[in-house]
Design a protein around this motif. Structure first.
Motif, mmCIF file in Angstrom:
data_model
loop_
_atom_site.group_PDB
_atom_site.id
_atom_site.type_symbol
_atom_site.label_atom_id
_atom_site.label_comp_id
_atom_site.label_asym_id
_atom_site.label_seq_id
_atom_site.Cartn_x
_atom_site.Cartn_y
_atom_site.Cartn_z
ATOM 1 N N TRP A 46 0.833 -1.209 0.000
ATOM 2 C CA TRP A 46 0.000 0.000 0.000
ATOM 3 C C TRP A 46 0.864 1.253 0.000
ATOM 4 O O TRP A 46 0.484 2.279 -0.576
ATOM 5 N N GLY A 47 2.031 1.160 0.615
ATOM 6 C CA GLY A 47 2.900 2.322 0.714
ATOM 7 C C GLY A 47 3.476 2.764 -0.614
ATOM 8 O O GLY A 47 3.857 3.938 -0.769
ATOM 9 N N SER A 48 3.546 1.858 -1.597
ATOM 10 C CA SER A 48 4.124 2.235 -2.885
ATOM 11 C C SER A 48 3.264 3.252 -3.626
ATOM 12 O O SER A 48 3.742 3.923 -4.542
ATOM 13 N N ALA A 49 1.980 3.378 -3.253
ATOM 14 C CA ALA A 49 1.083 4.319 -3.927
ATOM 15 C C ALA A 49 1.073 5.697 -3.259
ATOM 16 O O ALA A 49 0.325 6.581 -3.697
ATOM 17 N N ILE A 50 1.885 5.881 -2.226
ATOM 18 C CA ILE A 50 1.911 7.181 -1.541
ATOM 19 C C ILE A 50 2.483 8.235 -2.487
ATOM 20 O O ILE A 50 3.532 8.045 -3.099
ATOM 21 N N VAL A 51 1.769 9.350 -2.583
ATOM 22 C CA VAL A 51 2.171 10.433 -3.474
ATOM 23 C C VAL A 51 3.144 11.350 -2.738
ATOM 24 O O VAL A 51 2.882 11.763 -1.597
ATOM 25 N N ILE A 52 4.249 11.662 -3.372
ATOM 26 C CA ILE A 52 5.253 12.552 -2.782
ATOM 27 C C ILE A 52 5.023 13.957 -3.318
ATOM 28 O O ILE A 52 5.221 14.227 -4.503
ATOM 29 N N GLU A 53 4.562 14.837 -2.451
ATOM 30 C CA GLU A 53 4.260 16.221 -2.831
ATOM 31 C C GLU A 53 5.367 17.126 -2.285
ATOM 32 O O GLU A 53 5.387 17.449 -1.093
ATOM 33 N N GLN A 54 6.254 17.529 -3.155
ATOM 34 C CA GLN A 54 7.384 18.329 -2.697
ATOM 35 C C GLN A 54 6.990 19.779 -2.416
ATOM 36 O O GLN A 54 7.587 20.434 -1.562
ATOM 37 N N ASP A 55 6.009 20.306 -3.121
ATOM 38 C CA ASP A 55 5.622 21.707 -2.928
ATOM 39 C C ASP A 55 4.648 21.811 -1.758
ATOM 40 O O ASP A 55 3.464 21.496 -1.882
ATOM 41 N N GLN A 56 5.160 22.203 -0.598
ATOM 42 C CA GLN A 56 4.362 22.311 0.612
ATOM 43 C C GLN A 56 4.126 23.775 0.962
ATOM 44 O O GLN A 56 4.982 24.640 0.735
#
Length: 481
Positions: free
Chosen positions: A265-275
């Protein structure tokens, strides 16, 4: 005769009351600490923060404007097994309150029994020797009611209510801890992802430098030493890339576990760099109202108050216990008489009084046990209070440290970019070889790597401050400060 009975009853009651002298234990009981002084610590930190009338909200993570972070925390709060176990404990405690409240009310039961009996022909009861009997009891109404003269049931109910409220505060603390852990793991993932990208660029640049040194060696412009050094530097860069990649995977695994899911399930985590960095403020009434906003402190206080009620329950055991008992029904040795004759009617009503005359030290031991439990609960509250103050001070200190380090690191990065620009200019004019711009670029990457790590640490420090301030919890009845 009635007067004699009353005198005897008064004597026994007085004797029992005399057994319940509890001594001077109250003077040796543990006491709740007052709010430790931290005004100077907070005042010293206010220069790094804006002030606000508001404390953190219960959904503080929405301030980061990250849909993925919100999804992760919402999923964790819904599916994390440990959090659901704590919620189940709250339901248990609420059921115990209902069960204890039932002790304040009378109980009504019904009873039917039938027995067949034969007395021995050689029985000592000569009149009944060799006789057979059938006995039927029908009691459609049996009333029992505990007369709570000494407040035992009321104190037990207050204790159960206090325990339930304490578990509710513990659930709020678990919610805060889980949300904070997920948020910190997500920001650690973002930092690890950014460091992985930078590490990959470092590896690519080290490979280019190695090829450059190999070309110089082939043309006779260099010895083996620069190539060996380039290989060592490349190997180190590849190790850094492997470590960064591992950090990404480990944080995804951690987030999946916190959400109560499998590792895939963790492989689908979206990495959002712009915070979007929310403004971090300190409440103007800190530290005055800190106790009212810490769920762990509220839980510890409620456990201590519940333990105090348990002492009252233990003390009432030294006094006479009075129950009102009544029944009405049909009792007969003949089945036909039960239904056809009114003479089988039976009833009784009256008090049942138990006097604790000799218990072998059991009552005193139970009282001392409850007193010790109260002392332990108070000391746990004191420990929670001291820890909360330390947690706030540490979080503020850590934020100021990272704030200063980030200013210096951003300046280092700006200087490295200036050096890179100068190296490119010198190389374009033929004043340096190909290695100089690459080395300058590598320095930029190193400074960016350090900056990414510090930004990740600052995000975690921000969350630690929110957690130290209670994360939006509010106690309707805080301890006196």
């Amino acid at each position: 005769m009635s007067a004699c009975r009353l005198i005897a009853l008064a004597f026994v009651v007085d004797f029992s009351a005399g057994c319940a002298r509890f001594g001077d234990e109250e003077s040796t009981r543990a006491s709740l600490l007052q709010m430790p002084e931290m005004t100077n610590t907070v005042a010293a930190a206010r220069g790094s923060f804006a002030s606000s009338d508001a404390w953190p909200s219960q959904t503080w993570w929405t301030g980061f404007a990250s849909p993925e972070l919100q999804r992760l925390i919402t999923t964790a709060l819904a599916d994390n097994p440990d959090f659901k176990a704590t919620a189940a404990r709250l339901r248990q405690s609420q059921a115990m309150v209902d069960a204890q409240a039932a002790e304040l009310y009378p109980t009504i039961d019904a009873n039917v029994s039938f027995s067949a009996q034969r007395f021995s022909a050689n029985s000592v009861q000569a009149k009944l020797a060799g006789e057979n009997f059938r006995h039927m009891l029908i009691n459609p109404l049996i009333l029992r009611y505990h007369l709570d003269f000494w407040g035992r049931d009321a104190a037990a109910l207050q204790s159960a209510v206090g325990r339930s409220l304490a578990v509710a505060a513990e659930l709020a603390d678990a919610r805060l801890l889980l949300a904070a852990t997920v948020a910190k793991a997500y920001f650690e993932l973002l930092a690890a992802s950014e460091k992985q990208d930078i590490a990959a660029r470092i590896v690519a640049e080290r490979q280019a430098l190695l090829r450059f040194e190999q070309t110089r060696l082939a043309t006779g412009l260099a010895t083996d030493a620069p190539i060996l050094q380039a290989r060592i530097a490349l190997a180190n860069a590849e190790q850094g890339l492997a470590a960064a990649h591992s950090d990404v995977e480990l944080n995804k695994n951690l987030l999946a576990a916190l959400a109560g899911k499998g590792v895939d399930w963790g492989s689908a985590i979206v990495i959002e760099q712009d915070q979007v960095e929310q403004a971090l403020t300190l409440p103007v009434d800190l530290p005055l109202h800190l106790l009212a906003h810490r769920p762990d402190i509220s839980a510890a206080r409620l456990h201590a108050e519940a333990a105090a009620e348990e002492i009252k329950v233990a003390e009432t055991a030294f006094y006479p216990d009075v129950n009102l008992v009544a029944f009405t029904g049909l009792h007969s040795v003949s089945l036909s008489d039960v239904l056809l004759q009114g003479s089988s009617l039976a009833y009784a009503v009256g008090p049942s009084i138990e006097f604790p005359i000799f218990e072998g030290g059991r009552l005193r031991a139970n009282l001392e046990y409850q007193q010790a439990a109260y002392d332990a609960a108070v000391e746990r509250y004191n420990r929670s209070l001291v820890h909360a103050v330390q947690e706030v001070a540490d979080a503020l200190s850590r934020w100021r440290e990272l704030d200063a380090r980030l200013v210096a690191q951003r300046q280092s990065l700006a200087d490295a970019l200036a050096v890179e620009k100068l190296a490119d200019s010198l190389h374009s004019h033929g004043l340096s070889d190909r290695a100089a711009p690459s080395l300058a670029k590598l320095e930029v990457y190193q400074q960016q790597f350090r900056l990414a790590a510090l930004v990740g640490e600052q995000h975690k420090a921000r969350i630690n401050i929110i957690k130290a301030l209670g994360g939006g919890y509010s106690d309707a009845k805080p301890a006196k400060q």
